[in-house]
Motif scaffolding. Structure first.
Motif, PDB file in Angstrom:
ATOM      1  N   GLY A  46       0.734  -1.519   0.015  1.00  6.93           N
ATOM      2  CA  GLY A  46      -0.074  -0.077  -0.042  1.00  6.93           C
ATOM      3  C   GLY A  46       0.668   1.242  -0.064  1.00  6.93           C
ATOM      4  N   THR A  47       0.394   2.345   0.826  1.00  8.84           N
ATOM      5  CA  THR A  47       0.895   3.592   0.597  1.00  8.84           C
ATOM      6  C   THR A  47       2.502   3.585   1.500  1.00  8.84           C
ATOM      7  N   GLN A  48       2.788   2.559   2.163  1.00 11.15           N
ATOM      8  CA  GLN A  48       4.322   2.506   2.879  1.00 11.15           C
ATOM      9  C   GLN A  48       5.040   2.279   1.664  1.00 11.15           C
ATOM     10  N   ALA A  49       4.929   1.604   0.516  1.00 11.27           N
ATOM     11  CA  ALA A  49       5.733   1.642  -0.596  1.00 11.27           C
ATOM     12  C   ALA A  49       5.714   3.058  -1.147  1.00 11.27           C
ATOM     13  N   LEU A  50       4.738   3.767  -1.217  1.00 12.37           N
ATOM     14  CA  LEU A  50       4.974   5.195  -1.722  1.00 12.37           C
ATOM     15  C   LEU A  50       5.826   6.042  -0.934  1.00 12.37           C
ATOM     16  N   ASP A  51       5.587   5.814   0.199  1.00 13.84           N
ATOM     17  CA  ASP A  51       6.515   6.662   1.225  1.00 13.84           C
ATOM     18  C   ASP A  51       7.845   6.593   1.057  1.00 13.84           C
ATOM     19  N   VAL A  52       8.001   5.263   0.783  1.00 14.30           N
ATOM     20  CA  VAL A  52       9.668   4.752   0.523  1.00 14.30           C
ATOM     21  C   VAL A  52      10.062   5.520  -0.951  1.00 14.30           C
ATOM     22  N   ALA A  53       9.319   5.537  -1.883  1.00  9.50           N
ATOM     23  CA  ALA A  53       9.822   6.082  -3.126  1.00  9.50           C
ATOM     24  C   ALA A  53       9.722   7.666  -3.091  1.00  9.50           C
ATOM     25  N   ALA A  55      10.773   9.076  -0.294  1.00  5.14           N
ATOM     26  CA  ALA A  55      11.923   9.503   0.349  1.00  5.14           C
ATOM     27  C   ALA A  55      13.049   9.390  -0.714  1.00  5.14           C
ATOM     28  N   MET A  56      13.160   8.269  -1.386  1.00  3.23           N
ATOM     29  CA  MET A  56      14.179   7.961  -2.180  1.00  3.23           C
ATOM     30  C   MET A  56      14.342   9.152  -3.330  1.00  3.23           C
ATOM     31  N   ILE A  57      13.138   9.519  -3.862  1.00  2.00           N
ATOM     32  CA  ILE A  57      13.323  10.018  -5.040  1.00  2.00           C
ATOM     33  C   ILE A  57      13.479  11.769  -4.674  1.00  2.00           C
ATOM     34  N   GLY A  58      13.004  12.238  -3.351  1.00  2.00           N
ATOM     35  CA  GLY A  58      12.989  13.544  -2.873  1.00  2.00           C
ATOM     36  C   GLY A  58      11.757  14.232  -3.556  1.00  2.00           C
TER      37      GLY A  58
END
Ligand SMILES: C[S@@+](CC[C@H](N)C(=O)[O-])C[C@H]1O[C@@H](n2cnc3c(N)ncnc32)[C@H](O)[C@@H]1O
Length: 275
Positions: A46-53, A55-58
Motif C-alpha cells: 500500500g501507501t508504505q511503498a509510496l512513502d519509500v519512493a 523518500a528515495m526520489i526527494g
C-alpha cells in the motif's frame, strides 16, 4: 498473446464503489485520499511503498511526475496529496482510467493530477517534460523494454529519477509456467533482476538502488490470500459471487507463482546523468 483482462484483478472494476458504499458513501460524496487508500493501491504494501519512493526520489518543490500504469489512481492521488508535485497519471485501460478520474475529482485533486488514457509505448511529450518517472507493478506488462526505457530517459530532465517496483523472473521458467504467468498476471516482460539493472544501464541510466522484494512480496501475497479467504462471507455480501470468485482466483494464482520461486520482484531507483 493474452488480453490484459485475462488478469482477474482487472475485471469487476466497480468493486471500489461497493467498498465505498460500505463506508456509507454515495457515488457523488466527496472523498479523502486516506479514505480511499485501503482500496485503490494495486501494488504490494500500500501507501508504505509510496512513502519509500518519495523518500528515495526527494519531493522538494513543485516537481512534475509521470506515473506509468496508474490503475485506479491511488498512487497518483497519494503522491499529489503528500507532496507539491503535479502528477501525470497514464493508464492503458479505459475503465480503470474513468474510475481513477472520477475518484480524483471527488478528492478535489483535478488541478494536481492529469489523467491520461493510453499506452506508454505511444506516449509523446517534449523531451525533459518530467522530473521523475514512477511505476508500481506495471512495467512488466509492457513489451519492447528498450523502447520503453529509452522513452523514459528522453522524457526525464538531466538528473531526474526513474523509480519502479516491478515483478521479475527467478531461475529458469519453463514455457508452460510462462504461459500461465501471461494468463494470470499478464506478464509480458519478466526480466531477472541483473538483466533489469543492465537494461537501465543500456538506456543511459545510473542505477542507485536495486533491492530484491521477492521474499517480502511472497509473504505479502500469502497473507493476502489467507485473509481474503477468511472473510469470504463478508466479501460475498458486498461484491457478489462472480467478483469474489475472480479475486480468489487471482490472489491464489499470484500466491502459487510466488511460492513456486519463479516469480519475484524488485524496487529500483535510477538517475539520468546530468551530462
Ligand atoms: C497492477 S496495476 C498497478 C496500478 C497502480 N500503479 C497501482 O499501484 O495502484 C498496473 C496497471 O498498468 C496498466 N498498464 C499496463 N500496460 C500499460 C501500458 N502499456 N501503458 C500504460 N499503462 C499500462 C494496467 O492497465 C494496470 O492498470
Amino acid at each position: 498473446m493474452s488480453d490484459i483482462k485475462s488478469m482477474k484483478l482487472y475485471t469487476h472494476v466497480g468493486r471500489i464503489y461497493r467498498e465505498l458504499g460500505e463506508l456509507g458513501k454515495t457515488v457523488e460524496d466527496p472523498l479523502s485520499v486516506d479514505e480511499l487508500s485501503a482500496f485503490d493501491q494495486l501494488h504490494y504494501h500500500g501507501t508504505q511503498a509510496l512513502d519509500v519512493a518519495m523518500a528515495m526520489i526527494g519531493v522538494d518543490g513543485q516537481q512534475r511526475w509521470l506515473e506509468i500504469g496508474s490503475g485506479l489512481g491511488g498512487p497518483a492521488r497519494y503522491l499529489a496529496a503528500y507532496s507539491d508535485a503535479h502528477v501525470t497519471a497514464l493508464e492503458l485501460q479505459p475503465d480503470q482510467h474513468d474510475v481513477a478520474s472520477s475518484l480524483t475529482a471527488r478528492c478535489g485533486l483535478e488541478d494536481r493530477i492529469e489523467h491520461v488514457c493510453g499506452n506508454f509505448l505511444g506516449f509523446e511529450r517534449a523531451p525533459a517534460s518530467f522530473d521523475a518517472i514512477v511505476s508500481w507493478l506495471a512495467l512488466y506488462h509492457i513489451p519492447e523494454r528498450p523502447r520503453l526505457l529509452e522513452n523514459c530517459h528522453r522524457l526525464l530532465v538531466p538528473g531526474g529519477r526513474f523509480y519502479t517496483e516491478d515483478l521479475t523472473a527467478r531461475g529458469d521458467i519453463e514455457d508452460a509456467q510462462r504461459k500461465l504467468l501471461e494468463r494470470d498476471l499478464y506478464a509480458i516482460t519478466l526480466r531477472h533482476i541483473n538483466e533489469y539493472q543492465q537494461d537501465l544501464v543500456n538506456a543511459g541510466f545510473e542505477v542507485e538502488v536495486c533491492t530484491s522484494m521477492s521474499s517480502s512480496w511472497a509473504e505479502f501475497v500469502r497473507v493476502r490470500l489467507a485473509a481474503y479467504r477468511a472473510d469470504r462471507a463478508r466479501h460475498l455480501r458486498v461484491h457478489g459471487e462472480a467478483a469474489v470468485n475472480a479475486m480468489t482466483e487471482f490472489y491464489s494464482a499470484v500466491n502459487r507463482h510466488f511460492q513456486s520461486a519463479k516469480l519475484g520482484g524488485l524496487r529500483l531507483c535510477a538517475r539520468k546523468p546530468e551530462v
